[in-house]
Design a protein around this motif. Structure first.
Motif, PDB file in Angstrom:
ATOM      1  N   ASN A  76      35.011  -4.818  11.989  1.00 49.59           N
ATOM      2  CA  ASN A  76      34.888  -6.368  11.927  1.00 49.59           C
ATOM      3  C   ASN A  76      35.674  -7.425  13.309  1.00 49.59           C
ATOM      4  O   ASN A  76      34.895  -8.265  13.280  1.00 49.59           O
ATOM      5  CB  ASN A  76      36.186  -6.674  10.556  1.00 49.59           C
ATOM      6  CG  ASN A  76      35.502  -6.639   9.148  1.00 49.59           C
ATOM      7  OD1 ASN A  76      34.761  -6.865   9.140  1.00 49.59           O
ATOM      8  ND2 ASN A  76      36.333  -6.405   8.484  1.00 49.59           N
ATOM      9  N   GLU A  80      33.385  -9.930  15.534  1.00 48.52           N
ATOM     10  CA  GLU A  80      34.590 -11.249  16.231  1.00 48.52           C
ATOM     11  C   GLU A  80      33.913 -11.514  17.554  1.00 48.52           C
ATOM     12  O   GLU A  80      33.713 -12.733  17.963  1.00 48.52           O
ATOM     13  CB  GLU A  80      35.337 -11.228  15.551  1.00 48.52           C
ATOM     14  CG  GLU A  80      36.273 -12.637  15.968  1.00 48.52           C
ATOM     15  CD  GLU A  80      37.541 -12.597  15.320  1.00 48.52           C
ATOM     16  OE1 GLU A  80      37.800 -12.898  15.662  1.00 48.52           O
ATOM     17  OE2 GLU A  80      38.167 -11.930  13.835  1.00 48.52           O
ATOM     18  N   TYR A 183      29.051 -16.572   8.903  1.00 48.06           N
ATOM     19  CA  TYR A 183      29.146 -16.948  10.716  1.00 48.06           C
ATOM     20  C   TYR A 183      29.733 -17.892  10.843  1.00 48.06           C
ATOM     21  O   TYR A 183      30.437 -18.034  12.095  1.00 48.06           O
ATOM     22  CB  TYR A 183      28.472 -15.412  11.268  1.00 48.06           C
ATOM     23  CG  TYR A 183      28.475 -14.195  11.627  1.00 48.06           C
ATOM     24  CD1 TYR A 183      29.124 -13.441  11.461  1.00 48.06           C
ATOM     25  CD2 TYR A 183      26.936 -13.435  11.020  1.00 48.06           C
ATOM     26  CE1 TYR A 183      30.082 -12.593  11.474  1.00 48.06           C
ATOM     27  CE2 TYR A 183      26.721 -12.356  11.427  1.00 48.06           C
ATOM     28  CZ  TYR A 183      27.908 -11.623  11.978  1.00 48.06           C
ATOM     29  OH  TYR A 183      28.316 -10.179  12.454  1.00 48.06           O
ATOM     30  N   LYS A 187      33.846 -19.139  12.615  1.00 46.23           N
ATOM     31  CA  LYS A 187      33.338 -19.723  13.674  1.00 46.23           C
ATOM     32  C   LYS A 187      34.271 -20.639  14.101  1.00 46.23           C
ATOM     33  O   LYS A 187      35.277 -20.678  14.921  1.00 46.23           O
ATOM     34  CB  LYS A 187      32.160 -19.693  14.231  1.00 46.23           C
ATOM     35  CG  LYS A 187      32.420 -20.066  16.196  1.00 46.23           C
ATOM     36  CD  LYS A 187      30.788 -20.321  16.451  1.00 46.23           C
ATOM     37  CE  LYS A 187      30.458 -19.399  17.711  1.00 46.23           C
ATOM     38  NZ  LYS A 187      29.729 -19.857  18.383  1.00 46.23           N
ATOM     39  N   ILE A 190      37.800 -19.022  13.866  1.00 48.29           N
ATOM     40  CA  ILE A 190      38.185 -18.655  15.254  1.00 48.29           C
ATOM     41  C   ILE A 190      38.422 -19.683  15.923  1.00 48.29           C
ATOM     42  O   ILE A 190      39.367 -19.608  16.444  1.00 48.29           O
ATOM     43  CB  ILE A 190      37.181 -17.594  15.271  1.00 48.29           C
ATOM     44  CG1 ILE A 190      37.216 -16.315  14.370  1.00 48.29           C
ATOM     45  CG2 ILE A 190      37.557 -17.507  16.757  1.00 48.29           C
ATOM     46  CD1 ILE A 190      35.780 -15.475  14.467  1.00 48.29           C
TER      47      ILE A 190
END
Length: 196
Positions: A76, A80, A183, A187, A190
């Motif tokens: 993971n 990332e 994703y 994102k 993140i």
């Protein structure tokens, strides 16, 4: 391009000097230092590192057990960092070097990912067998909640992604969310566009 280091020891009375010296020798400009057990999911300095790195940066660790709690956690983490365009290099585990699209490193990560998926399937199979036994004994009380709509499926996928216990493929298989959609949504978290 910036080179970041990450060093961790399991308790406050342990010493980071050996790792820091090794990371300095590797050319790390900034080193994130953590004194916390690898078993815990709360690693604030690692979170800061992941929030800091940008495209073309590199993260260096003394050894993989300093940055990952498990095989799935490592996969993971690699996923990332790849999403961010950041490479990862381990000084002790020389096979892991994603800086130059190392085909050997990619091959080993693929093998590890396959083994993790196999392990997950075996766990699911044992769970199914356990449920069947429980049903026969009249002790089965329910089943895992199914996510009927796309939105709740994505919420569940993000929840599993943040837990860090499964690969992206496993999460997509369980929640029926596409890899690209996961994703994109991950994102946003993140990059701080969304909060949990």
């Amino acid at each position: 391009m910036a080179i970041y280091g990450y060093a961790r020891v399991s308790s406050a009375d342990q010493n980071l000097d050996r790792q820091i010296s090794s990371l300095n020798n590797a050319g790390c400009e900034i080193i994130f230092e953590e004194k916390v057990s690898g078993v815990t999911t709360e690693r604030p300095e690692l979170k800061k590192l992941l929030a800091t790195v940008k495209k073309s940066d590199m993260v260096v660790v003394h050894s993989l057990d300093r940055i990952s709690r498990s095989t799935i956690d490592l996969l993971n983490l690699v996923d990332e960092l790849k999403m961010k365009g950041v490479s990862l290099k381990s000084q002790n585990d020389t096979w892991l070097d994603t800086t130059n699209d190392n085909p050997f490193s990619e091959f080993l990560l693929t093998v590890i990912s396959g083994l993790s998926q196999y392990e997950r399937k075996m766990i699911k199979q044992r769970q199914r067998e356990g449920i069947e036994v429980a049903k026969k004994k009249g002790k089965y009380v329910g089943r895992v909640k199914k996510y009927s709509d796309k939105h709740s499926g994505m919420n569940h996928a993000i929840h599993l992604y943040k837990q860090g216990d499964m690969t992206v493929k496993q999460i997509c298989d369980i929640t029926q969310v596409s890899r690209s959609a996961l994703y994109r949504e991950a994102k946003k978290y993140i990059n701080g566009e969304k909060t949990p």
